[in-house]
Design a protein around this motif. Structure first.
Motif, PDB file in Angstrom:
ATOM      1  N   ILE A 134      30.316  76.847 -11.486  1.00  0.00           N
ATOM      2  CA  ILE A 134      29.740  78.129 -11.695  1.00  0.00           C
ATOM      3  C   ILE A 134      28.357  78.167 -11.937  1.00  0.00           C
ATOM      4  O   ILE A 134      27.743  77.397 -12.567  1.00  0.00           O
ATOM      5  CB  ILE A 134      30.491  78.915 -12.863  1.00  0.00           C
ATOM      6  CG1 ILE A 134      31.939  79.016 -12.618  1.00  0.00           C
ATOM      7  CG2 ILE A 134      29.932  80.142 -13.214  1.00  0.00           C
ATOM      8  CD1 ILE A 134      32.488  80.047 -13.884  1.00  0.00           C
ATOM      9  N   VAL A 169      38.916  81.010 -19.884  1.00  0.00           N
ATOM     10  CA  VAL A 169      37.613  81.556 -20.610  1.00  0.00           C
ATOM     11  C   VAL A 169      38.048  83.109 -20.998  1.00  0.00           C
ATOM     12  O   VAL A 169      38.573  83.809 -20.193  1.00  0.00           O
ATOM     13  CB  VAL A 169      36.433  81.899 -19.684  1.00  0.00           C
ATOM     14  CG1 VAL A 169      35.016  82.103 -20.355  1.00  0.00           C
ATOM     15  CG2 VAL A 169      36.087  80.555 -19.110  1.00  0.00           C
ATOM     16  N   LEU A 172      35.713  79.725 -24.798  1.00  0.00           N
ATOM     17  CA  LEU A 172      36.115  78.771 -23.767  1.00  0.00           C
ATOM     18  C   LEU A 172      36.847  77.801 -24.179  1.00  0.00           C
ATOM     19  O   LEU A 172      36.624  77.261 -25.138  1.00  0.00           O
ATOM     20  CB  LEU A 172      34.925  78.367 -22.959  1.00  0.00           C
ATOM     21  CG  LEU A 172      35.112  77.518 -21.728  1.00  0.00           C
ATOM     22  CD1 LEU A 172      34.136  77.813 -20.847  1.00  0.00           C
ATOM     23  CD2 LEU A 172      35.103  76.071 -22.084  1.00  0.00           C
ATOM     24  N   SER A 207      39.530  75.288 -17.112  1.00  0.00           N
ATOM     25  CA  SER A 207      39.113  75.964 -18.433  1.00  0.00           C
ATOM     26  C   SER A 207      39.718  77.506 -18.297  1.00  0.00           C
ATOM     27  O   SER A 207      39.942  77.991 -17.331  1.00  0.00           O
ATOM     28  CB  SER A 207      37.459  75.988 -18.289  1.00  0.00           C
ATOM     29  OG  SER A 207      37.272  76.916 -17.314  1.00  0.00           O
ATOM     30  N   ALA A 250      28.750  75.957 -14.960  1.00  0.00           N
ATOM     31  CA  ALA A 250      29.739  74.447 -14.806  1.00  0.00           C
ATOM     32  C   ALA A 250      29.679  73.492 -13.662  1.00  0.00           C
ATOM     33  O   ALA A 250      29.449  74.048 -12.415  1.00  0.00           O
ATOM     34  CB  ALA A 250      31.137  75.028 -14.806  1.00  0.00           C
ATOM     35  N   PHE A 286      36.693  86.839 -22.342  1.00  0.00           N
ATOM     36  CA  PHE A 286      35.288  87.437 -22.462  1.00  0.00           C
ATOM     37  C   PHE A 286      35.815  88.637 -23.481  1.00  0.00           C
ATOM     38  O   PHE A 286      36.603  89.274 -23.368  1.00  0.00           O
ATOM     39  CB  PHE A 286      34.849  88.243 -21.111  1.00  0.00           C
ATOM     40  CG  PHE A 286      34.560  86.851 -20.210  1.00  0.00           C
ATOM     41  CD1 PHE A 286      33.366  86.266 -20.344  1.00  0.00           C
ATOM     42  CD2 PHE A 286      35.327  86.586 -19.329  1.00  0.00           C
ATOM     43  CE1 PHE A 286      33.039  85.371 -19.197  1.00  0.00           C
ATOM     44  CE2 PHE A 286      35.228  85.799 -18.266  1.00  0.00           C
ATOM     45  CZ  PHE A 286      34.040  85.153 -18.421  1.00  0.00           C
ATOM     46  N   HIS A 337      24.173  79.419 -18.925  1.00  0.00           N
ATOM     47  CA  HIS A 337      25.179  77.916 -18.956  1.00  0.00           C
ATOM     48  C   HIS A 337      25.640  78.024 -17.517  1.00  0.00           C
ATOM     49  O   HIS A 337      25.507  79.114 -16.796  1.00  0.00           O
ATOM     50  CB  HIS A 337      26.266  78.273 -19.917  1.00  0.00           C
ATOM     51  CG  HIS A 337      27.185  79.565 -19.837  1.00  0.00           C
ATOM     52  ND1 HIS A 337      26.628  80.784 -20.307  1.00  0.00           N
ATOM     53  CD2 HIS A 337      28.282  79.680 -19.142  1.00  0.00           C
ATOM     54  CE1 HIS A 337      27.666  81.620 -20.151  1.00  0.00           C
ATOM     55  NE2 HIS A 337      28.625  81.030 -19.442  1.00  0.00           N
ATOM     56  N   HIS A 351      24.316  81.296 -15.211  1.00  0.00           N
ATOM     57  CA  HIS A 351      24.272  82.689 -16.011  1.00  0.00           C
ATOM     58  C   HIS A 351      24.609  83.043 -17.198  1.00  0.00           C
ATOM     59  O   HIS A 351      24.825  82.087 -17.932  1.00  0.00           O
ATOM     60  CB  HIS A 351      25.619  83.566 -15.122  1.00  0.00           C
ATOM     61  CG  HIS A 351      27.015  82.762 -15.731  1.00  0.00           C
ATOM     62  ND1 HIS A 351      27.543  81.402 -15.362  1.00  0.00           N
ATOM     63  CD2 HIS A 351      27.929  83.293 -16.723  1.00  0.00           C
ATOM     64  CE1 HIS A 351      28.481  81.432 -16.107  1.00  0.00           C
ATOM     65  NE2 HIS A 351      28.699  82.328 -16.915  1.00  0.00           N
ATOM     66  N   ARG A 373      39.575  84.671 -17.661  1.00  0.00           N
ATOM     67  CA  ARG A 373      39.224  84.079 -16.358  1.00  0.00           C
ATOM     68  C   ARG A 373      39.680  82.651 -16.448  1.00  0.00           C
ATOM     69  O   ARG A 373      39.255  81.942 -17.432  1.00  0.00           O
ATOM     70  CB  ARG A 373      37.608  84.234 -16.167  1.00  0.00           C
ATOM     71  CG  ARG A 373      37.426  83.538 -14.967  1.00  0.00           C
ATOM     72  CD  ARG A 373      35.875  83.730 -14.525  1.00  0.00           C
ATOM     73  NE  ARG A 373      35.493  82.813 -13.699  1.00  0.00           N
ATOM     74  CZ  ARG A 373      34.808  82.771 -12.577  1.00  0.00           C
ATOM     75  NH1 ARG A 373      33.963  83.727 -12.482  1.00  0.00           N
ATOM     76  NH2 ARG A 373      34.743  81.712 -11.933  1.00  0.00           N
TER      77      ARG A 373
HETATM   78  O1  LIG Z   1      34.529  76.933 -16.987  1.00  0.00           O
HETATM   79  C1  LIG Z   1      33.327  76.941 -17.481  1.00  0.00           C
HETATM   80  O2  LIG Z   1      32.861  75.760 -18.063  1.00  0.00           O
HETATM   81  C2  LIG Z   1      32.393  77.884 -17.504  1.00  0.00           C
HETATM   82  C3  LIG Z   1      32.898  79.158 -17.257  1.00  0.00           C
HETATM   83  C4  LIG Z   1      31.806  80.355 -17.548  1.00  0.00           C
HETATM   84  O3  LIG Z   1      30.917  80.320 -17.745  1.00  0.00           O
HETATM   85  C5  LIG Z   1      32.610  81.793 -17.151  1.00  0.00           C
HETATM   86  O4  LIG Z   1      33.574  81.834 -16.574  1.00  0.00           O
HETATM   87  O5  LIG Z   1      31.686  82.857 -17.317  1.00  0.00           O
END
Ligand SMILES: O=C(O)CCC(=O)C(=O)O
Ligand SMILES: [Fe+2]
Length: 484
Positions: free
Chosen positions: A226, A300, A238, A298, A288, A302, A286, A229, A210
């Motif tokens: 964000i 990310v 990340l 960013s 954003a 998973f 966490h 979550h 992502r």
């Molecule tokens: O971009 C970020 O700092 C957080 C992104 C994030 O937590 C996510 O995409 O699950």
């Protein structure tokens, strides 16, 4: 086809936040305003509130490996997030990808829309998890792509511009998979397991990427990039594209910034790790936050186990005193439940909890004490039955709960000393008079549960001669020699 999302696997189309930001509005449209954002953020100068650093060079160096793995274990247990530094061979791949991500978001809206999400698919350019027209929106544009294994790719969502985007994303995902497999192995070792117990399922695991763009915002304290979550992954990798901070992790009730470090990867554990580690590691909350002047990007990744594996607590972690906290299920079943969880009304980790009996030793001298102890757990989520035996100083409850959370709650709410019930019936151990097993304070007919106490365990299992010899002078043994 239905016009509203039926589950979390698709999202309604929303306006581009970047386009909105380009118009430099003085105020933010109401659909982005959230009042919960104004929560305390920790003082960044507090050294105890720095996300731990783990050094990859130490992890692979036989001389420092065990020390670094221990640090990794503590980081996963106490924070659920750490920054992995010294990645040397991967730096180039990360730098190239960062550039592509920025270049993609800098394309015109028309070009980006060629890769827009479609009804029924989370992949593509847009926003994730928007299920209704009333739902609050996040101050973030994103593109979400399933990258590995290669056969699950939907290339229609993979940008052809900027040039080489697809090739770069492929190389990047392969690099992230290598890192994830090796980190999963070290995490397993940190839990006292063989590396393969965790790493194997990630070799041909599922990897989703992502890429996020958080435009500058005129009222950053009233929106969220964000929302808070926990990730659904095993681990999440990340990468920050520059030095603008935005990621925050919830640590002991405070939001702590994860300060970007050049060429580092921020790694957090997710729900699947919570299950695999039987609750020893938790997926941290966490979020954003966004910046008034600077745009932030960013990337990310998973990381999930392979679709032909199962998700459940590692069997080596299940022993007396450590029952399985979660059910085991196939990856396919897990994802089905994840994507349908909001509709079931039960968050996935709760739905997968096993029914537990938790027994706690806590002194209750009067009826008031007994009431306090009962009240401390009665309203707890997942608790189905509470039994109290004040004379035995015993609280027993049944429910879909994490025993450690119950214990902490009893301590916290009653202010009393409480420990996990340490006793078993006298006949349940081979050597009830062994040092550390016999306890004169135990209720009649009970001794300490030697199997749960590592010091007593050796003795309780030791040969009778050894036990007699070692306990002959014990204060706790009523038959001990008084001369000593
Ligand atoms: O971009 C970020 O700092 C957080 C992104 C994030 O937590 C996510 O995409 O699950
Ligand atoms: Fe996340």
């Amino acid at each position: 086809m239905a016009t509203v999302p039926q589950n979390l696997e698709w999202s309604l189309p929303v306006p581009s936040v970047r386009e909105l930001a380009i118009q430099q509005p003085e105020a933010v449209p109401p659909r982005y305003i959230r009042d919960e954002v104004a929560q305390p953020t920790a003082n960044v100068s507090d050294p105890l509130l720095r996300v731990p650093l783990i050094d990859m060079a130490n992890l692979v160096d036989p001389q420092y490996q065990m020390m670094e793995i221990h640090k990794l274990h503590v980081a996963c247990r106490d924070w659920g997030i750490f920054q992995l530094i010294n990645l040397g061979e991967y730096d180039e791949s990360m730098r190239t990808m960062k550039k592509k991500v920025q270049d993609f978001f800098n394309l015109s809206l028309e070009e980006k829309k060629l890769y827009a999400q479609k009804p029924g698919s989370l992949e593509g350019y847009g926003q994730a998890f928007v299920l209704s027209e009333e739902q609050k929106l996040e101050w973030c544009d994103m593109i979400f792509l399933k990258t590995l294994p290669t056969h699950i790719r939907k290339l229609e969502f993979w940008p052809e511009h900027p040039p080489m985007y697809r090739e770069t994303l492929h190389d990047y995902s392969v690099a992230m998979r290598k890192i994830a497999v090796s980190v999963m192995g070290f995490i397993a070792i940190g839990l006292g397991l063989d590396a393969k117990v965790f790493s194997e399922a990630f070799v041909d695991g599922k990897y989703d990427v992502r890429m996020n763009c958080y435009p500058a915002c005129p009222e950053p304290e009233r929106v969220i990039g964000i929302a808070s979550h926990a990730d659904n992954s095993g681990i999440t990798l990340l990468v920050d594209c520059d030095d603008t901070p935005g990621l925050q992790v919830l640590k002991d009730g405070q939001w702590v910034f994860v300060e970007p470090i050049a060429d580092a990867i921020v790694i957090n554990t997710g729900n699947i790790m919570e299950i695999m580690s039987n609750g020893i590691y938790k997926g941290p909350f966490h979020r954003a936050v966004v910046n008034k002047w600077k745009e932030r990007f960013s990337i990310v990744t998973f990381c999930y186990p392979s679709t032909n594996s199962c998700i459940g607590p590692a069997k080596e972690l299940i022993k007396t005193g450590c029952p399985s906290l979660y059910k085991t299920l196939t990856v396919e079943d897990y994802f089905y439940r994840f994507f349908n969880q909001k509709f079931d009304g039960v968050p996935i980790l709760h739905a997968l909890k096993c029914h537990q009996t938790v027994e706690i030793k806590v002194k209750m001298d009067c009826e008031g004490c007994e009431r306090r102890v009962r009240k401390s757990v009665e309203g707890m989520k997942g608790v189905t039955q509470v039994d109290i035996e004040p004379k035995k100083s015993k609280l027993a409850l049944i429910g879909y709960v994490d025993p450690d959370k119950v214990l902490n709650r009893v301590r916290h709410r009653t202010g009393k000393v409480a420990v996990m019930w340490p006793y078993v019936p006298y006949g349940a151990v081979d050597h009830p008079y062994a040092l550390g097993v016999y306890d004169k304070k135990a209720p009649p007919g009970y001794v300490r549960n030697a199997l749960e106490d590592p010091q007593a365990a050796g003795l309780a299992r030791a040969s009778s001669t050894e036990v007699k010899y070692m306990t002959a002078f014990s204060d706790e043994n009523p038959n001990a020699c008084n001369v000593m």
